[in-house]
Scaffold this motif. Structure first.
Motif, PDB file in Angstrom:
ATOM      1  N   SER A  88       6.009   5.289  -9.598  1.00  0.00           N
ATOM      2  CA  SER A  88       4.653   4.827  -9.296  1.00  0.00           C
ATOM      3  C   SER A  88       3.635   5.492 -10.219  1.00  0.00           C
ATOM      4  O   SER A  88       2.691   4.847 -10.684  1.00  0.00           O
ATOM      5  CB  SER A  88       4.299   5.094  -7.826  1.00  0.00           C
ATOM      6  OG  SER A  88       4.360   6.472  -7.554  1.00  0.00           O
ATOM      7  N   LYS A  91       3.980   3.764 -13.668  1.00  0.00           N
ATOM      8  CA  LYS A  91       3.370   2.431 -13.700  1.00  0.00           C
ATOM      9  C   LYS A  91       1.861   2.528 -13.874  1.00  0.00           C
ATOM     10  O   LYS A  91       1.272   1.831 -14.704  1.00  0.00           O
ATOM     11  CB  LYS A  91       3.682   1.669 -12.415  1.00  0.00           C
ATOM     12  CG  LYS A  91       5.102   1.198 -12.299  1.00  0.00           C
ATOM     13  CD  LYS A  91       5.298   0.542 -10.946  1.00  0.00           C
ATOM     14  CE  LYS A  91       6.749   0.270 -10.652  1.00  0.00           C
ATOM     15  NZ  LYS A  91       6.943  -0.255  -9.300  1.00  0.00           N
ATOM     16  N   ILE A  92       1.246   3.385 -13.109  1.00  0.00           N
ATOM     17  CA  ILE A  92      -0.211   3.537 -13.181  1.00  0.00           C
ATOM     18  C   ILE A  92      -0.612   4.122 -14.527  1.00  0.00           C
ATOM     19  O   ILE A  92      -1.579   3.675 -15.151  1.00  0.00           O
ATOM     20  CB  ILE A  92      -0.719   4.395 -12.010  1.00  0.00           C
ATOM     21  CG1 ILE A  92      -0.569   3.603 -10.713  1.00  0.00           C
ATOM     22  CG2 ILE A  92      -2.155   4.826 -12.220  1.00  0.00           C
ATOM     23  CD1 ILE A  92      -0.855   4.367  -9.462  1.00  0.00           C
ATOM     24  N   GLN A 158      -1.382  -5.278 -13.964  1.00  0.00           N
ATOM     25  CA  GLN A 158      -1.229  -3.981 -13.297  1.00  0.00           C
ATOM     26  C   GLN A 158      -1.214  -4.147 -11.787  1.00  0.00           C
ATOM     27  O   GLN A 158      -0.388  -3.559 -11.096  1.00  0.00           O
ATOM     28  CB  GLN A 158      -2.340  -3.035 -13.701  1.00  0.00           C
ATOM     29  CG  GLN A 158      -2.255  -1.711 -12.979  1.00  0.00           C
ATOM     30  CD  GLN A 158      -3.478  -0.826 -13.184  1.00  0.00           C
ATOM     31  OE1 GLN A 158      -4.483  -1.258 -13.704  1.00  0.00           O
ATOM     32  NE2 GLN A 158      -3.364   0.405 -12.751  1.00  0.00           N
ATOM     33  N   PHE A 159      -2.112  -4.949 -11.261  1.00  0.00           N
ATOM     34  CA  PHE A 159      -2.171  -5.163  -9.814  1.00  0.00           C
ATOM     35  C   PHE A 159      -0.872  -5.765  -9.304  1.00  0.00           C
ATOM     36  O   PHE A 159      -0.341  -5.348  -8.286  1.00  0.00           O
ATOM     37  CB  PHE A 159      -3.357  -6.063  -9.460  1.00  0.00           C
ATOM     38  CG  PHE A 159      -3.472  -6.336  -8.002  1.00  0.00           C
ATOM     39  CD1 PHE A 159      -3.951  -5.359  -7.130  1.00  0.00           C
ATOM     40  CD2 PHE A 159      -3.092  -7.565  -7.484  1.00  0.00           C
ATOM     41  CE1 PHE A 159      -4.049  -5.603  -5.778  1.00  0.00           C
ATOM     42  CE2 PHE A 159      -3.186  -7.817  -6.126  1.00  0.00           C
ATOM     43  CZ  PHE A 159      -3.664  -6.837  -5.273  1.00  0.00           C
ATOM     44  N   LYS A 160      -0.347  -6.747 -10.021  1.00  0.00           N
ATOM     45  CA  LYS A 160       0.905  -7.400  -9.595  1.00  0.00           C
ATOM     46  C   LYS A 160       2.080  -6.433  -9.637  1.00  0.00           C
ATOM     47  O   LYS A 160       2.919  -6.422  -8.743  1.00  0.00           O
ATOM     48  CB  LYS A 160       1.208  -8.616 -10.481  1.00  0.00           C
ATOM     49  CG  LYS A 160       0.227  -9.733 -10.327  1.00  0.00           C
ATOM     50  CD  LYS A 160       0.386 -10.416  -9.003  1.00  0.00           C
ATOM     51  CE  LYS A 160      -0.525 -11.629  -8.935  1.00  0.00           C
ATOM     52  NZ  LYS A 160      -0.528 -12.245  -7.632  1.00  0.00           N
ATOM     53  N   THR A 162       2.026  -2.963  -9.648  1.00  0.00           N
ATOM     54  CA  THR A 162       1.909  -1.797  -8.749  1.00  0.00           C
ATOM     55  C   THR A 162       1.815  -2.193  -7.292  1.00  0.00           C
ATOM     56  O   THR A 162       1.969  -1.351  -6.421  1.00  0.00           O
ATOM     57  CB  THR A 162       0.696  -0.933  -9.120  1.00  0.00           C
ATOM     58  OG1 THR A 162      -0.493  -1.726  -9.057  1.00  0.00           O
ATOM     59  CG2 THR A 162       0.855  -0.325 -10.489  1.00  0.00           C
ATOM     60  N   ASP A 163       1.566  -3.471  -7.005  1.00  0.00           N
ATOM     61  CA  ASP A 163       1.452  -3.918  -5.614  1.00  0.00           C
ATOM     62  C   ASP A 163       2.800  -4.233  -4.988  1.00  0.00           C
ATOM     63  O   ASP A 163       2.899  -4.371  -3.783  1.00  0.00           O
ATOM     64  CB  ASP A 163       0.527  -5.146  -5.539  1.00  0.00           C
ATOM     65  CG  ASP A 163       0.107  -5.448  -4.119  1.00  0.00           C
ATOM     66  OD1 ASP A 163      -0.196  -4.496  -3.382  1.00  0.00           O
ATOM     67  OD2 ASP A 163       0.096  -6.641  -3.745  1.00  0.00           O
ATOM     68  N   ARG A 164       3.839  -4.335  -5.801  1.00  0.00           N
ATOM     69  CA  ARG A 164       5.171  -4.674  -5.274  1.00  0.00           C
ATOM     70  C   ARG A 164       5.683  -3.556  -4.388  1.00  0.00           C
ATOM     71  O   ARG A 164       5.484  -2.370  -4.647  1.00  0.00           O
ATOM     72  CB  ARG A 164       6.162  -4.890  -6.411  1.00  0.00           C
ATOM     73  CG  ARG A 164       5.863  -6.129  -7.202  1.00  0.00           C
ATOM     74  CD  ARG A 164       6.955  -6.341  -8.215  1.00  0.00           C
ATOM     75  NE  ARG A 164       6.614  -7.489  -9.034  1.00  0.00           N
ATOM     76  CZ  ARG A 164       7.103  -7.714 -10.223  1.00  0.00           C
ATOM     77  NH1 ARG A 164       7.958  -6.873 -10.743  1.00  0.00           N
ATOM     78  NH2 ARG A 164       6.753  -8.775 -10.895  1.00  0.00           N
ATOM     79  N   LYS A 165       6.378  -3.943  -3.361  1.00  0.00           N
ATOM     80  CA  LYS A 165       7.007  -2.978  -2.457  1.00  0.00           C
ATOM     81  C   LYS A 165       8.369  -2.598  -3.016  1.00  0.00           C
ATOM     82  O   LYS A 165       9.140  -3.446  -3.420  1.00  0.00           O
ATOM     83  CB  LYS A 165       7.178  -3.554  -1.056  1.00  0.00           C
ATOM     84  CG  LYS A 165       5.879  -4.027  -0.439  1.00  0.00           C
ATOM     85  CD  LYS A 165       5.004  -2.847  -0.081  1.00  0.00           C
ATOM     86  CE  LYS A 165       3.764  -3.347   0.604  1.00  0.00           C
ATOM     87  NZ  LYS A 165       2.549  -2.824   0.108  1.00  0.00           N
ATOM     88  N   ASP A 166       8.646  -1.298  -3.050  1.00  0.00           N
ATOM     89  CA  ASP A 166       9.966  -0.853  -3.499  1.00  0.00           C
ATOM     90  C   ASP A 166      10.962  -1.153  -2.392  1.00  0.00           C
ATOM     91  O   ASP A 166      10.790  -0.740  -1.266  1.00  0.00           O
ATOM     92  CB  ASP A 166       9.963   0.641  -3.817  1.00  0.00           C
ATOM     93  CG  ASP A 166       9.119   0.931  -5.047  1.00  0.00           C
ATOM     94  OD1 ASP A 166       8.590   2.064  -5.114  1.00  0.00           O
ATOM     95  OD2 ASP A 166       8.997   0.069  -5.919  1.00  0.00           O
TER      96      ASP A 166
END
Length: 167
Positions: A88, A91-92, A158-160, A162-166
């Motif tokens: 995480s 990604k950011i 970025q939103f798409k 980082t918004d995904r659930k692991d």
């Protein structure tokens, strides 16, 4: 940013800077072009390291202990515990650094003026030169709109991501 840029400009001056003077005192005969050589990246490294350190501290130590007991070597612990634990943050950071590089202006303007040639020119500085140095404000506005669209596109990606659930 201006003050920091001036300090870096003086410290890392290839001919008269104290960093190269120290290296000469240690016996290295070459002047290093710290600010114009593309191989030296220093800007925002401290902030990135702080975020990675925070990410490392969030990984539970019992995961490492359990892996060690199960016989995992250092490489496997890094590959299966550390990297997923830092995903995480990575990604950011990737998107943060892309956006920071795209909006870079002050440091380049103060330290190199876009040179030598145009080798350190950035997109924002190019828009600035187009509008304020060449008096082509219409073209600079069009370039700004394209830049804005690129930034919005990066933000959506970025939103798409980082918004995904692991799972």
């Amino acid at each position: 940013m201006s003050v920091v840029s001036f300090i870096w400009l003086r410290l890392f001056d290839a001919k008269n800077g104290p960093v190269n003077a120290l290296l000469h005192a240690l016996g290295l005969p070459v002047d290093i072009n710290w600010l114009t050589d593309h191989r030296f990246v220093w800007w925002s490294v401290g902030f990135v390291m702080v975020l990675f350190l925070a990410g490392l501290q969030e990984i539970p130590t019992d995961h490492y202990e359990a892996a060690k007991i199960d016989g995992a070597n250092a490489w496997h612990r890094f590959l299966h515990i550390t990297l997923p634990g830092l995903s995480s943050v990575m990604k950011i950071q990737i998107f943060y650094q892309i956006i920071n590089c795209l909006k870079l202006f002050g440091q380049v303007q103060i330290m190199t003026g876009g040179g030598p040639g145009d080798s350190t020119n950035t997109m924002i500085r190019y828009i600035y030169v187009t509008g304020f140095k060449k008096d082509m404000f219409g073209l600079a506005v069009a370039q700004s709109m394209v830049f804005c669209f690129i930034m919005l596109l990066i933000a959506v990606v970025q939103f798409k991501i980082t918004d995904r659930k692991d799972g």
